[in-house]
Design an enzyme around this catalytic site. Structure first.
Site, PDB file in Angstrom:
ATOM      1  N   ARG A 160       0.963  -1.333   0.143  1.00 36.79           N
ATOM      2  CA  ARG A 160       0.092  -0.072  -0.078  1.00 36.79           C
ATOM      3  C   ARG A 160       0.892   1.187  -0.137  1.00 36.79           C
ATOM      4  NH1 ARG A 160      -5.197  -1.681   2.169  1.00 36.79           N
ATOM      5  NH2 ARG A 160      -6.291   0.385   3.075  1.00 36.79           N
ATOM      6  N   ARG A 200      -9.240   8.521   4.607  1.00 38.04           N
ATOM      7  CA  ARG A 200      -8.681   7.301   3.942  1.00 38.04           C
ATOM      8  C   ARG A 200      -8.542   7.526   2.211  1.00 38.04           C
ATOM      9  NH1 ARG A 200     -13.247   3.535   5.768  1.00 38.04           N
ATOM     10  NH2 ARG A 200     -12.205   1.873   4.408  1.00 38.04           N
ATOM     11  N   ARG A 210     -22.140   0.747   3.807  1.00 33.69           N
ATOM     12  CA  ARG A 210     -21.558  -0.173   4.752  1.00 33.69           C
ATOM     13  C   ARG A 210     -21.536   0.284   6.265  1.00 33.69           C
ATOM     14  NH1 ARG A 210     -15.559  -2.259   3.713  1.00 33.69           N
ATOM     15  NH2 ARG A 210     -15.293  -0.122   4.836  1.00 33.69           N
TER      16      ARG A 210
HETATM   17  P1  AP5 Z   1      -8.816  -2.277   4.618  1.00 32.08           P
HETATM   18  O1  AP5 Z   1      -9.670  -3.020   5.534  1.00 32.08           O
HETATM   19  O2  AP5 Z   1      -7.896  -2.862   3.491  1.00 32.08           O
HETATM   20  O3  AP5 Z   1      -9.948  -1.170   4.229  1.00 32.08           O
HETATM   21  P2  AP5 Z   1      -9.773  -0.312   2.752  1.00 32.08           P
HETATM   22  O4  AP5 Z   1      -8.735  -0.237   1.727  1.00 32.08           O
HETATM   23  O5  AP5 Z   1     -10.012   1.106   3.273  1.00 32.08           O
HETATM   24  O6  AP5 Z   1     -10.863  -0.844   1.934  1.00 32.08           O
HETATM   25  P3  AP5 Z   1     -12.309  -1.291   2.321  1.00 32.08           P
HETATM   26  O7  AP5 Z   1     -12.273  -2.617   3.032  1.00 32.08           O
HETATM   27  O8  AP5 Z   1     -12.941  -0.118   2.959  1.00 32.08           O
HETATM   28  O9  AP5 Z   1     -13.090  -1.429   1.188  1.00 32.08           O
HETATM   29  P4  AP5 Z   1     -12.707  -2.717  -0.022  1.00 32.08           P
HETATM   30  O10 AP5 Z   1     -12.255  -2.102  -1.354  1.00 32.08           O
HETATM   31  O11 AP5 Z   1     -12.308  -3.782   0.554  1.00 32.08           O
HETATM   32  O12 AP5 Z   1     -14.310  -2.885  -0.449  1.00 32.08           O
HETATM   33  P5  AP5 Z   1     -15.493  -3.966   0.005  1.00 32.08           P
HETATM   34  O13 AP5 Z   1     -15.463  -4.943  -0.775  1.00 32.08           O
HETATM   35  O14 AP5 Z   1     -15.326  -3.848   1.542  1.00 32.08           O
HETATM   36  O15 AP5 Z   1      -7.611  -1.264   5.526  1.00 32.08           O
HETATM   37  C1  AP5 Z   1      -8.273  -0.749   6.664  1.00 32.08           C
HETATM   38  C2  AP5 Z   1      -7.013  -0.040   7.643  1.00 32.08           C
HETATM   39  O16 AP5 Z   1      -6.301  -1.334   7.897  1.00 32.08           O
HETATM   40  C3  AP5 Z   1      -6.058   0.804   6.697  1.00 32.08           C
HETATM   41  O17 AP5 Z   1      -6.934   2.232   6.560  1.00 32.08           O
HETATM   42  C4  AP5 Z   1      -4.982   0.824   7.284  1.00 32.08           C
HETATM   43  O18 AP5 Z   1      -4.978   1.475   8.484  1.00 32.08           O
HETATM   44  C5  AP5 Z   1      -4.649  -0.466   7.457  1.00 32.08           C
HETATM   45  N1  AP5 Z   1      -4.047  -1.212   6.539  1.00 32.08           N
HETATM   46  C6  AP5 Z   1      -4.482  -2.215   5.900  1.00 32.08           C
HETATM   47  N2  AP5 Z   1      -3.447  -2.751   4.981  1.00 32.08           N
HETATM   48  C7  AP5 Z   1      -2.450  -2.091   5.223  1.00 32.08           C
HETATM   49  C8  AP5 Z   1      -1.213  -1.848   4.642  1.00 32.08           C
HETATM   50  N3  AP5 Z   1      -0.648  -2.748   3.772  1.00 32.08           N
HETATM   51  N4  AP5 Z   1      -0.368  -0.984   5.215  1.00 32.08           N
HETATM   52  C9  AP5 Z   1      -0.429  -0.053   6.217  1.00 32.08           C
HETATM   53  N5  AP5 Z   1      -2.003  -0.155   6.557  1.00 32.08           N
HETATM   54  C10 AP5 Z   1      -2.863  -1.089   6.326  1.00 32.08           C
HETATM   55  O19 AP5 Z   1     -16.828  -2.922  -0.475  1.00 32.08           O
HETATM   56  C11 AP5 Z   1     -16.975  -1.656   0.198  1.00 32.08           C
HETATM   57  C12 AP5 Z   1     -18.796  -1.700   0.172  1.00 32.08           C
HETATM   58  O20 AP5 Z   1     -19.170  -1.597  -0.949  1.00 32.08           O
HETATM   59  C13 AP5 Z   1     -19.355  -2.962   1.196  1.00 32.08           C
HETATM   60  O21 AP5 Z   1     -20.586  -2.585   1.708  1.00 32.08           O
HETATM   61  C14 AP5 Z   1     -19.781  -3.876  -0.437  1.00 32.08           C
HETATM   62  O22 AP5 Z   1     -20.948  -4.776   0.069  1.00 32.08           O
HETATM   63  C15 AP5 Z   1     -20.181  -2.753  -1.070  1.00 32.08           C
HETATM   64  N6  AP5 Z   1     -19.910  -3.123  -2.542  1.00 32.08           N
HETATM   65  C16 AP5 Z   1     -18.738  -3.747  -3.145  1.00 32.08           C
HETATM   66  N7  AP5 Z   1     -18.858  -3.935  -4.647  1.00 32.08           N
HETATM   67  C17 AP5 Z   1     -20.083  -3.104  -4.625  1.00 32.08           C
HETATM   68  C18 AP5 Z   1     -20.449  -2.794  -6.210  1.00 32.08           C
HETATM   69  N8  AP5 Z   1     -19.969  -3.549  -7.280  1.00 32.08           N
HETATM   70  N9  AP5 Z   1     -21.796  -2.219  -6.039  1.00 32.08           N
HETATM   71  C19 AP5 Z   1     -22.323  -1.684  -4.956  1.00 32.08           C
HETATM   72  N10 AP5 Z   1     -21.715  -1.988  -3.692  1.00 32.08           N
HETATM   73  C20 AP5 Z   1     -20.681  -2.796  -3.556  1.00 32.08           C
HETATM   74 MG    MG Z   2     -11.728  -4.495   2.206  1.00 37.42          MG
END
Ligand code: AP5
Ligand code: MG
Length: 209
Positions: A88, A144, A127
């Site tokens: 990341r 974020r 979400r």
């Molecule tokens: P992390 O858990 O990875 O969160 P993120 O990248 O902010 O992403 P999300 O999990 O919020 O979204 P996603 O892309 O997975 O989408 P999702 O499928 O859930 O990281 C969290 C924290 O951990 C970071 O901020 C940091 O602090 C730390 N961290 C993690 N990795 C790190 C690293 N490598 N280095 C440093 N720190 C790190 O979908 C989102 C929503 O949309 C859901 O409700 C879903 O049902 C809905 N949805 C999905 N697809 C669709 C669609 N096609 N249409 C409509 N709704 C949809």
């Molecule tokens: Mg995720």
């Protein structure tokens, strides 16, 4: 197959990586999920990570790198992996590349989730109503997104230079996006990826500076 995902918060990385892992029988390694487990379990690593996560900042590179390495080796020996949320930062990408190349297990493909901010905000607000992730408050979501732009988005150019990026239109129904991704991965598996000595030079990151 060794795939990593690049995409902003809410892009669908978790949703799609679960499906891709099941389809190709890959191990899914999701650093956000792993960190949330460490926080819930009360480990020292979780204790360090929690404040960063609650603010929407990235957890320090050394913490995430240490947490990920052995999982990658184990997953590779079982047929491959999909990384959701790692690397990341450029520092993570460089550390991961040096380390993985030395062991003969560098990434094959980087899937980039192409999606606009309005759609991300709508999804994460949805979400937030259904689940209780401590970083899904509106201000934290905006932070974020800024962190993604500043620290993670540059990875796209980094992997483009290496020639391993596959861009996916991440807007639309979940099933349609899964189909797009699977079609792209099947194509690459059939046409571009091969194992061991037959793997093309670009798969080893020949363009790495
Ligand atoms: P992390 O858990 O990875 O969160 P993120 O990248 O902010 O992403 P999300 O999990 O919020 O979204 P996603 O892309 O997975 O989408 P999702 O499928 O859930 O990281 C969290 C924290 O951990 C970071 O901020 C940091 O602090 C730390 N961290 C993690 N990795 C790190 C690293 N490598 N280095 C440093 N720190 C790190 O979908 C989102 C929503 O949309 C859901 O409700 C879903 O049902 C809905 N949805 C999905 N697809 C669709 C669609 N096609 N249409 C409509 N709704 C949809
Ligand atoms: Mg995720």
């Amino acid at each position: 197959m060794r795939v990593l995902l690049i995409g902003p918060p809410g892009a669908g990385k978790g949703t799609q990586s679960t499906r891709i892992a099941a389809h190709f029988d890959l191990t899914r390694i999701a650093t956000g999920d792993l960190l949330r487990e460490e926080v819930a379990g009360g480990s020292a690593r979780g204790h360090t990570a929690q404040a960063y996560m609650d603010r929407g900042d990235l957890v320090p590179d050394d913490v995430v790198i240490a947490m990920t390495r052995e999982r990658v080796v184990k997953a590779n020996s079982k047929g491959g992996y999909i990384l959701d949320g790692y690397p990341r930062t450029l520092a993570q990408a460089e550390a991961a590349y040096r380390w993985a190349k030395a062991r003969g297990v560098p990434f094959d493909l980087a899937l980039y989730f192409d999606i606009g901010t309005d759609e991300l905000l709508a999804r994460l607000a949805g979400r937030a109503r259904e689940e209780s992730r401590s970083d899904d408050a509106e201000e934290t979501i905006r932070h974020r997104l800024e962190v993604f732009r500043a620290q993670t988005y540059p990875l796209l150019a980094h992997y483009e230079r290496r020639g391993i990026v596959v861009r996916v239109d991440a807007v639309g129904p979940v099933d349609a996006i899964t189909e797009r991704i699977l079609a792209a991965l099947h194509w690459h598996k059939a046409n571009a990826l091969a194992s061991g000595a037959d793997r093309p030079e670009w798969a080893f990151g020949a363009a790495e500076e």
